[in-house]
Design an enzyme around this catalytic site. Structure first.
Site, short mmCIF file in Angstrom:
data_model
loop_
_atom_site.label_atom_id
_atom_site.label_comp_id
_atom_site.label_asym_id
_atom_site.label_seq_id
_atom_site.Cartn_x
_atom_site.Cartn_y
_atom_site.Cartn_z
N GLY A 276 0.81 -1.21 0.00
CA GLY A 276 0.00 0.00 0.00
C GLY A 276 0.84 1.26 0.00
N GLY A 278 2.30 4.82 1.14
CA GLY A 278 2.55 5.52 2.39
C GLY A 278 3.83 5.11 3.08
N SER A 279 4.06 5.73 4.22
CA SER A 279 5.32 5.53 4.93
C SER A 279 5.50 4.10 5.42
CB SER A 279 5.40 6.50 6.12
OG SER A 279 5.42 7.84 5.68
N GLU A 303 0.38 -0.26 -7.30
CA GLU A 303 -0.07 1.07 -7.73
C GLU A 303 1.07 2.07 -7.88
OE1 GLU A 303 -4.49 1.83 -5.96
OE2 GLU A 303 -2.80 2.23 -4.64
N ASN A 393 -8.86 9.49 4.48
CA ASN A 393 -8.20 9.44 3.18
C ASN A 393 -9.19 8.93 2.13
OD1 ASN A 393 -8.05 6.58 3.88
ND2 ASN A 393 -6.14 7.07 4.93
N GLY A 397 -6.63 1.93 -3.87
CA GLY A 397 -6.63 0.63 -4.51
C GLY A 397 -6.55 -0.53 -3.55
#
Length: 503
Positions: A276, A278-279, A303, A393, A397
């Site tokens: 996914g 992000g950090s 993605e 948020n 996906g």
């Protein structure tokens, strides 16, 4: 490149880099002049995904100009020029499918903008075929960023997202040509536009890193209303520092994957994995560096390309990466831009309805690793709402991969708010990924393998990976709930008290 009746050569798969950024007789305009072409009530279809590849000057001009009532549709997260300026100016009335910053989130939670979350893989078709009919109003105007434009084609910049679908669905098209992005980005783009159902054929990819076409998005030349020149770079992704908790989650994930290689025939020959955005996702990519994959091919099929993937490519730990966006930090952008030719051998960007297509996720046996706000004792995951009500948020996906991957992993810290809130809860009041989608949950305290377990057995596994300070309360909940009976037992008053603002 192949000559066309309109004059300029069109980039192709064999010769992808345009001769110039501006090709042919084009309708140049200033940002203000281009903004004036957007009606007072309109559906604004913007490029961008993962915070990059989005138009910058025209949205700013829209925010500074006359009052409008805009439905704004992007591929994924975009920058402040859209999701801050247009919100603060009052020009954004409705938003699909993501709210990436606090300004947009607050407006959605306060009801000042109407926000509707959508699965990424479906959004292109929903725009093309009227699936957002209740929310789209007025003329459809596409405003997209490109590294080059011709009379009937563009080459996207740092993301593709849903640009092909939006350009095709627009009544008029405005293109921002960005000189801050290298022309050689054309080498990483592979644009495949799917036919409309019921005549839609399988996506012609037998290899997750294969190619289907060239780098261009084509459009009706009569739709091109304005070309705006810019040299403003993307606002790079900012990854927070990797924490001890991140490292512990990554270590547990790595140990699980290494054990899974020995017991899961799905991974016998190749490992295609998704993380996914992000950090945490970026940090988890580091777990792969310590996994002994043997002679298996390892590829990223997801993605976004983040910095962690560049590290893996540079170290030779990854065969390649297929995505829709280059969501990189400032340092990561510099690395890639300085050596696009080399990275293009291993990185391919596709339209988001291809990168996230259920048929490809299934075909390539993807291992999907995504995060969540919380997971309940039966494996339902809430990825988008705090206390079940306040959006943070959007699903992005995550649902595409959770529902269609062959092995679904949810990785998350066991607590939030400095340890005061458990992220393993009795019952989540908002569900994005159901218990039928999650196979494995990983926290810093261990791995809960939920495959084949009954709801009561799942609850025991999930209590074991919760933070120790909450385990007694979760175990007590299990006991009380079991007294009520049922295949999935609950003590509802107690379950919802975990989400009360008074506790």
């Amino acid at each position: 490149m192949t000559p066309t009746p309109s004059g300029p050569a069109v980039p192709t798969a064999d010769d992808p880099v345009p001769d110039a950024r501006l090709c042919g007789d084009l309708p140049f305009a200033s940002p203000t002049e281009a903004a004036a072409l957007v009606p007072e009530t309109a559906t604004l279809l913007v490029s961008g995904f993962g915070g990059v590849g989005y138009p910058k000057l025209v949205p700013e001009a829209l925010a500074a100009g006359d009052d409008r009532e805009l439905t704004v549709v992007s591929g994924g997260g975009v920058g402040d020029e859209i999701d801050r300026a247009l919100v603060e100016s009052g020009d954004m009335a409705r938003r699909y499918p993501f709210v990436p910053n606090e300004t947009a989130r607050e407006a959605a939670n306060d009801g000042r903008i109407a926000f509707h979350d959508r699965h990424i893989s479906r959004l292109a078709d929903e725009v093309r075929f009227g699936g957002l009919r209740a929310g789209t109003r007025g003329e459809a105007v596409a405003v997209v960023e490109a590294v080059a434009v011709g009379p009937d084609w563009i080459v996207p910049s740092t993301s593709i997202g849903h640009t092909p679908a939006y350009v095709g669905a627009a009544d008029r098209l405005i293109v921002e040509v960005n000189r801050a992005q290298p022309l050689a980005l054309a080498r990483v783009h592979d644009v495949h536009v799917r036919a409309a159902p019921p005549n839609r054929e399988p996506i012609p990819l037998a290899d997750p890193l294969g190619e289907t076409g060239g780098p261009t998005v084509r459009f009706d030349p009569d739709a091109l209303a304005a070309v705006v020149e810019t040299d403003r770079p993307d606002d790079p992704y900012e990854f927070r520092a990797v924490s001890d908790t991140d490292e512990a989650i990554a270590a547990n994930l790595g140990a699980f994957l290494e054990a899974e290689l020995d017991r899961n025939p799905l991974l016998e020959d190749a490992v295609n994995i998704q993380f996914g955005v992000g950090s945490l996702g970026n940090a988890l990519m580091g777990a792969l560096a310590d996994v002994e994959f043997g002679d298996r091919d390892v590829a990223y099929v997801g993605e976004v390309v983040q910095d962690g993937l560049l590290d893996m490519l540079d170290a030779g730990d990854l065969r390649g990466a297929s995505a829709t966006s280059l969501a990189l930090s400032s340092e990561g952008q510099h690395r890639l831009f300085a050596d696009v030719e080399r990275y293009a051998e291993d990185v391919v960007l596709r339209p988001a309805d291809v990168s996230n297509a259920p048929e490809l996720i299934d075909r390539f046996g993807v291992v999907g690793v995504n995060s969540a706000v919380e997971v309940d004792l039966y494996g339902n995951a809430n990825a988008t709402h705090v206390r079940g009500t306040r959006v943070v948020n959007g699903i992005g996906g995550g649902g595409d991969f959770a529902r269609n991957c062959r092995l679904g992993v949810v990785a998350l810290p066991s607590t939030a708010v400095g340890g005061d809130v458990s992220r393993i809860v009795p019952l989540t009041p908002h569900v994005d990924h159901t218990e039928h989608d999650a196979s494995v949950v990983v926290t810093e305290h261990g791995v809960a393998d939920l495959r084949g377990l009954s709801p009561r057995e799942r609850a025991a596994e999930l209590v074991a990976v919760a933070d120790p300070s909450f385990r007694d309360d979760l175990s007590a909940y299990r006991t009380r709930a079991a007294e009520t009976g049922g295949n999935t037992p609950h003590d509802l008053p107690s379950a919802f008290s975990w989400h009360s603002t008074d506790t």
